[in-house]
Design a protein around this motif. Structure first.
Motif, PDB file in Angstrom:
ATOM      1  N   LYS A   1       7.085 -14.503   3.846  1.00  0.00           N
ATOM      2  CA  LYS A   1       6.437 -13.191   3.833  1.00  0.00           C
ATOM      3  C   LYS A   1       5.325 -13.132   2.789  1.00  0.00           C
ATOM      4  O   LYS A   1       5.324 -13.902   1.824  1.00  0.00           O
TER       5      LYS A   1
ATOM      6  N   GLY B   1       4.409  -8.231   4.861  1.00  0.00           N
ATOM      7  CA  GLY B   1       5.245  -8.578   6.004  1.00  0.00           C
ATOM      8  C   GLY B   1       5.249 -10.059   6.303  1.00  0.00           C
ATOM      9  O   GLY B   1       4.712 -10.870   5.551  1.00  0.00           O
TER      10      GLY B   1
ATOM     11  N   THR C   1      -2.577 -12.660   7.191  1.00  0.00           N
ATOM     12  CA  THR C   1      -1.312 -11.918   7.241  1.00  0.00           C
ATOM     13  C   THR C   1      -1.414 -10.619   6.460  1.00  0.00           C
ATOM     14  O   THR C   1      -1.003  -9.551   6.945  1.00  0.00           O
TER      15      THR C   1
ATOM     16  N   GLU D   1      -1.015  -6.890   8.087  1.00  0.00           N
ATOM     17  CA  GLU D   1       0.152  -6.093   7.722  1.00  0.00           C
ATOM     18  C   GLU D   1      -0.232  -4.804   6.990  1.00  0.00           C
ATOM     19  O   GLU D   1       0.330  -3.733   7.258  1.00  0.00           O
TER      20      GLU D   1
ATOM     21  N   GLU E   1       0.505  -0.988   8.146  1.00  0.00           N
ATOM     22  CA  GLU E   1       1.428  -0.161   7.380  1.00  0.00           C
ATOM     23  C   GLU E   1       0.754   1.006   6.659  1.00  0.00           C
ATOM     24  O   GLU E   1       1.321   2.102   6.578  1.00  0.00           O
TER      25      GLU E   1
END
Length: 272
Positions: free
Chosen positions: A145, A172, A183, A187, A191
């Motif tokens: 993550k 995430g 990533t 993410e 969010e």
């Protein structure tokens, strides 16, 4: 600024017969070529760098042998050295010492495992803990993550998902083929509705702990970055609440986030 570029890909399925054939071919090549390569390397390092060069070369060989042992002896080591729910040996990218260190942190070493760990510590203090490799390729035992560390006036931005009671640092899981920056951008946009400014990414550290909601021995590895952003922070997607936490709120977050809280507090970045 440090932006790691490694991309992890799942292994392809291999025909068992091909695997056996490649194993014997590798043994043959090893027997025929390694002795000559080893002797040549010793003289090369000796003339180039003296005993220091030989020592560095020997260390690389020791690490490779350690990784080989982690694969070839994995089933025996999993039986003798760790308790049920421990972190398994067998990752081809990891040394035995690293796997011992992970189990030491989890408290899942057996009597035999603790004895080996104590022996290693006698030779090299805190050997197994210092040997933990946080850059190995993820396996089914390690959840990979990314996290965005955003601090304002000594408080850290955290979120709570729908139906959850604990708070989590935003971020995430990495999807197949994604870099760290990809990533994080994906993410955080999902969010919190903001865009991470990739050139501003600043590597904070890598933290690892038992994964919440998973059986014992499943770890989450959190690679953390600070970064500037563009837009207005607002909960989106599955996020129900966005809050600013202090070190006193440590018990409200996940196990791996607690390690991050400890790190930031001792650095003086997170207030009580």
């Amino acid at each position: 600024m440090i932006i790691k570029k490694q991309i992890y890909r799942a292994d392809k399925k291999v025909n068992p017969l091909i695997g056996i054939l490649l194993f014997f071919i590798s043994l043959l090549l090893f027997a025929l070529t390694v002795p000559f390569g080893f002797v040549y390397a010793l003289f090369y390092k000796l003339f180039k760098s003296g005993l220091t060069g030989i020592g560095e070369y020997a260390l690389k060989i020791a690490i490779s042998v350690d990784q080989l042992g982690n694969v070839t002896m994995q089933h025996l080591l999993n039986f003798l050295w760790i308790k049920e729910g421990g972190y398994y040996f067998g990752n081809r990218d990891e040394t035995i010492s690293s796997a011992i260190g992970r189990n030491k942190k989890l408290g899942t070493l057996t009597f035999f495992g603790r004895a080996i760990d104590k022996l290693l510590d006698t030779i090299d203090p805190n050997h197994s803990l210092n040997s933990i490799d946080y850059y190995i390729e993820p396996t089914e035992k390690i959840i990979d993550k990314l996290a965005w560390i955003h601090l304002v006036e000594g408080k850290i931005l955290s979120t709570r998902s729908n139906g959850k009671t604990k708070y989590y640092i935003p971020g995430g899981k990495r999807e197949l083929g994604e870099t760290d920056s990809l990533t994080l951008v994906r993410e955080i946009k999902e969010e919190l509705s903001v865009d991470i400014k990739v050139p501003s990414l600043e590597f904070i550290g890598i933290f690892e702990a038992q994964a919440d909601g998973h059986k014992p021995g499943i770890l989450v590895r959190m690679t953390c970055y600070a970064a500037q952003y563009q837009g207005e922070l607002a909960p989106d997607s599955e996020i129900e609440e966005m809050v600013w936490l202090t070190y006193n709120d440590r018990s409200m977050v996940s196990a791996v986030d607690q390690l991050i809280f400890d790190f930031l507090y001792h650095k003086g970045d997170l207030i009580k």
